[in-house]
Design a protein around this motif. Structure first.
Motif, mmCIF file in Angstrom:
data_model
loop_
_atom_site.group_PDB
_atom_site.id
_atom_site.type_symbol
_atom_site.label_atom_id
_atom_site.label_comp_id
_atom_site.label_asym_id
_atom_site.label_seq_id
_atom_site.Cartn_x
_atom_site.Cartn_y
_atom_site.Cartn_z
ATOM 1 N N TYR A 161 0.854 -1.184 0.000
ATOM 2 C CA TYR A 161 0.000 0.000 0.000
ATOM 3 C C TYR A 161 0.886 1.228 0.000
ATOM 4 N N LYS A 162 0.760 2.043 -0.987
ATOM 5 C CA LYS A 162 1.651 3.214 -1.088
ATOM 6 C C LYS A 162 0.916 4.341 -1.781
ATOM 7 N N GLY A 163 0.894 5.469 -1.124
ATOM 8 C CA GLY A 163 0.285 6.659 -1.719
ATOM 9 C C GLY A 163 -1.155 6.424 -2.146
ATOM 10 N N GLY A 164 -1.879 5.672 -1.325
ATOM 11 C CA GLY A 164 -3.282 5.450 -1.622
ATOM 12 C C GLY A 164 -3.526 4.378 -2.669
ATOM 13 N N VAL A 165 -2.484 3.720 -3.120
ATOM 14 C CA VAL A 165 -2.639 2.694 -4.158
ATOM 15 C C VAL A 165 -2.185 1.333 -3.611
ATOM 16 N N VAL A 166 -3.009 0.324 -3.852
ATOM 17 C CA VAL A 166 -2.635 -1.033 -3.447
ATOM 18 C C VAL A 166 -2.120 -1.784 -4.662
ATOM 19 N N THR A 167 -0.920 -2.356 -4.528
ATOM 20 C CA THR A 167 -0.420 -3.187 -5.629
ATOM 21 C C THR A 167 -0.110 -4.585 -5.090
ATOM 22 N N ASP A 168 -0.109 -5.538 -6.024
ATOM 23 C CA ASP A 168 0.320 -6.872 -5.632
ATOM 24 C C ASP A 168 1.751 -6.769 -5.147
ATOM 25 N N GLY A 169 2.027 -7.489 -4.088
ATOM 26 C CA GLY A 169 3.372 -7.297 -3.581
ATOM 27 C C GLY A 169 4.029 -8.606 -3.266
ATOM 28 N N PRO A 170 5.155 -8.503 -2.674
ATOM 29 C CA PRO A 170 5.821 -7.235 -2.392
ATOM 30 C C PRO A 170 6.507 -6.684 -3.653
ATOM 31 N N PHE A 171 7.462 -7.327 -4.192
ATOM 32 C CA PHE A 171 8.148 -6.781 -5.367
ATOM 33 C C PHE A 171 8.409 -7.938 -6.295
ATOM 34 N N ILE A 172 7.489 -8.139 -7.193
ATOM 35 C CA ILE A 172 7.515 -9.367 -7.985
ATOM 36 C C ILE A 172 8.800 -9.514 -8.777
ATOM 37 N N GLU A 173 9.321 -8.368 -9.260
ATOM 38 C CA GLU A 173 10.494 -8.482 -10.127
ATOM 39 C C GLU A 173 11.797 -8.447 -9.331
ATOM 40 N N ALA A 174 11.685 -8.401 -7.987
ATOM 41 C CA ALA A 174 12.898 -8.300 -7.183
ATOM 42 C C ALA A 174 13.780 -9.523 -7.371
ATOM 43 N N LYS A 175 15.091 -9.289 -7.342
ATOM 44 C CA LYS A 175 16.025 -10.410 -7.472
ATOM 45 C C LYS A 175 16.208 -11.104 -6.140
ATOM 46 N N GLU A 176 15.918 -10.359 -5.083
ATOM 47 C CA GLU A 176 16.063 -10.916 -3.745
ATOM 48 C C GLU A 176 14.717 -10.859 -3.060
ATOM 49 N N ILE A 177 14.396 -11.914 -2.322
ATOM 50 C CA ILE A 177 13.144 -11.836 -1.593
ATOM 51 C C ILE A 177 13.415 -11.956 -0.100
ATOM 52 N N MET A 178 12.568 -11.240 0.670
ATOM 53 C CA MET A 178 12.690 -11.362 2.105
ATOM 54 C C MET A 178 11.923 -12.612 2.525
ATOM 55 N N GLY A 179 12.613 -13.516 3.173
ATOM 56 C CA GLY A 179 11.995 -14.817 3.427
ATOM 57 C C GLY A 179 11.657 -15.089 4.869
ATOM 58 N N GLY A 180 12.116 -14.238 5.808
ATOM 59 C CA GLY A 180 11.794 -14.518 7.203
ATOM 60 C C GLY A 180 12.556 -13.624 8.145
ATOM 61 N N TYR A 181 12.325 -13.834 9.427
ATOM 62 C CA TYR A 181 12.956 -12.985 10.432
ATOM 63 C C TYR A 181 13.157 -13.760 11.725
ATOM 64 N N SER A 182 14.054 -13.281 12.574
ATOM 65 C CA SER A 182 14.189 -13.762 13.951
ATOM 66 C C SER A 182 14.465 -12.551 14.828
#
Lengths: 424, 114
Positions: free
Chosen positions: B58-79
């Motif tokens: 959600y950015k600037g009032g617009v919802v897009t499919d996310g997070p970043f489909i064309e990204a070369k790196e994806i965030m996969g988790g956290y601790s």
């Protein structure tokens, strides 16, 4: 291994792999084998959920039921989505009524075993090619990925994938009703199931691969499934006992077949003190059970041959006359020139190389046998013992070209050296 | 001894894994994470979770499919780790099973505690 003081709380070895098979077995009983792929997805999802959740919360006491609940709910959600999509499209197709929600009573051990056994018989569908039956069982019942199957069966991943897709589509069209019939209704598939387990064991046993451990898993799976079978009324039969006897008598000699460097050792060169006496005893007790009743199968004969080897004090003291006789009997059950080849080897030990050669030279070998390295290895070895080094070397060189693995080539090179050709 | 909380953000190349892990691989991963968690039991206060693909931005009032489909790196988790220092947090991260994934990275960020 690295001396770290911390150890993971143990899940039984291969727990997730076996649990995958159990989940698919129970789910496909409730949702129909035609939906086996959805069941596989649901089982996979449950394992992944366990990975993240159990790492945080620890392993639950009722881990099997926990996985089942997750997989079951995932599958139901998927079916609901499917149905909504259907409804949004054309007319609503008739769907079987929704199974009842998963209760705590659905993951009873005996029922799960029955479900695994039913799925084993489902895999032995006569409409599915033999080799594909095996691949299907390895995927949905043993929990190997198609990549892992490809590595173990020396086939390409693509070939395995295609076999699986075809087998699943056969199951979709198959006559197995959604209301899963009792295992007894599949009883006529018992010979096909035994053949599958026999093939599975041989795949793991027959070839001396550098990566022994993963091959050995195939043998372990064959034994595990055969034990499921023998404990059920449908499998409590002498030929199943005989098959298990055969498995254990071979498994007892697993470790002795390789030397320290991973090379293959011939029976005559094996250190018999390495044979596992406990496994031999288990094999003997199954063979004893197999002797009840009138039934006599090829597995009886093969187990009897294995017993002769296991009980012989040394290679020289083996009862070769008995082994020659048993290979002749085996040919009556499962005719194959390989039985003749083995009989010739026994005869040569019993009566001398000329007796063995006479049998082989009287045989009209099919072309596949001529291209088989053991054919030339045997001929070469018998000629060598006769003192005909030239012929021996000719056959052994051909065997060397045809030998499938490094271990076998190394073995033949040693024979060539014995026949007077210097080692390279 | 003051302790600080750190967030580990796990990233991996989008193509790190073309196939889902097999049951045997899942069990090996589970064992590795459990060993890590037990070894630093006092410091890993939340072993975290993985992140599914997809989602929305959600950015600037617009919802897009996310997070970043064309990204070369994806965030996969956290601790979340509580450690005496950033250096200690790095030490713990060095043994995290996330490192088994080729090309994966662990971003270690101190929680501000606002």
């Amino acid at each position: 291994m690295n001396g770290s003081p911390t150890r993971a709380p143990e899940l039984p070895e291969h727990y997730f792999r076996h649990e995958f098979g159990r989940l698919v077995a129970v789910l496909s009983r409730r949702f129909g084998v035609g939906r086996v792929e959805l069941c596989e997805d649901a089982a996979q999802t449950a394992l992944l959920r366990a990975l993240s959740t159990w790492a945080r919360t620890g392993i639950p006491d009722d881990k099997g039921a926990w996985l089942y609940r997750v997989a079951h709910n995932h599958l139901l959600d998927g079916l609901r989505r499917e149905r909504r999509a259907d409804a949004a499209g054309q007319a609503l197709r008739h769907e079987p009524s929704e199974p009842p929600p998963a209760g705590d009573d659905v993951y009873l051990e005996q029922e799960v075993k029955d479900d695994e056994l039913r799925l084993l018989f489902v895999c032995a569908d006569p409409a599915i090619a033999r080799e594909s039956q095996l691949v299907l069982a390895l995927k949905i019942l043993c929990g190997f990925s198609s990549e892992e199957i490809a590595r173990r069966l020396f086939q390409s991943q693509d070939a395995i994938f295609k076999r699986l897709q075809r087998a699943r589509s056969t199951l979709r069209d198959s006559a197995v009703p959604v209301s899963a019939p009792p295992v007894e209704q599949f009883a006529e598939r018992l010979p096909a199931v035994l053949q599958m387990l026999y093939l599975l064991f041989n795949e793991g046993y027959s070839s001396g691969q550098p990566d022994q451990l993963i091959r050995r898993e195939l043998c372990e799976e064959a034994v595990r499934l055969a034990l499921l079978l023998v404990e059920h009324p449908v499998g409590a039969r002498p030929e199943v006992d005989a098959l298990l006897a055969l498995f254990y008598l071979h498994a007892a000699r697993f470790d002795a077949r390789v030397d320290g460097a991973g090379g293959l050792l011939l029976l005559e060169d094996q250190d018999r003190s390495l044979w596992d006496r406990e496994l031999i005893d288990v094999g003997l007790s199954y063979l004893q059970r197999a002797a009840r009743g009138e039934q006599f199968s090829r597995f009886h004969v093969e187990a009897a041959i294995a017993v002769e080897h296991c009980l012989a004090a040394s290679y020289a003291e083996t009862r070769w006359s008995e082994i020659a006789r048993l290979y002749e009997a085996l040919d009556g059950f499962a005719p194959s020139p390989l039985n003749t080849l083995n009989r010739a080897i026994a005869l040569a030990e019993w009566q001398g190389p000329s007796a063995g050669l006479a049998v082989l030279l009287a045989l009209k070998p099919p072309s596949w046998l001529l291209g088989y390295y053991l054919w030339d290895t045997t001929l070469g070895e018998l000629y060598r013992r006769q003192g005909d080094s030239a012929r021996a070397r000719e056959h052994l060189r051909r065997a060397l070209d045809a030998a499938p693995t490094f271990a076998e080539k190394a073995l033949i090179r040693r024979r060539l050296a014995a026949a007077g050709q210097p080692e390279p | 001894m003051s302790t600080t909380k750190f967030l580990y953000l796990y990233r991996s190349p989008a193509n790190a894994r073309s196939k889902p892990p097999s049951p045997e691989e899942i069990q090996a991963m589970f064992a590795a994470w459990t060993v890590w968690k037990n070894k630093f039991n006092q410091e890993i206060i939340d072993v975290g979770d993985g992140l599914k693909g997809g989602g929305a931005v959600y950015k600037g009032g617009v919802v897009t499919d996310g997070p970043f489909i064309e990204a070369k790196e994806i965030m996969g988790g956290y601790s979340i780790v509580q450690a005496a220092s950033l250096a200690r947090a790095v030490e713990i991260a060095k043994e995290c099973p996330m490192n088994d994934i080729p090309g994966a990275s662990i971003e270690i960020r101190e929680l501000a505690g606002y």
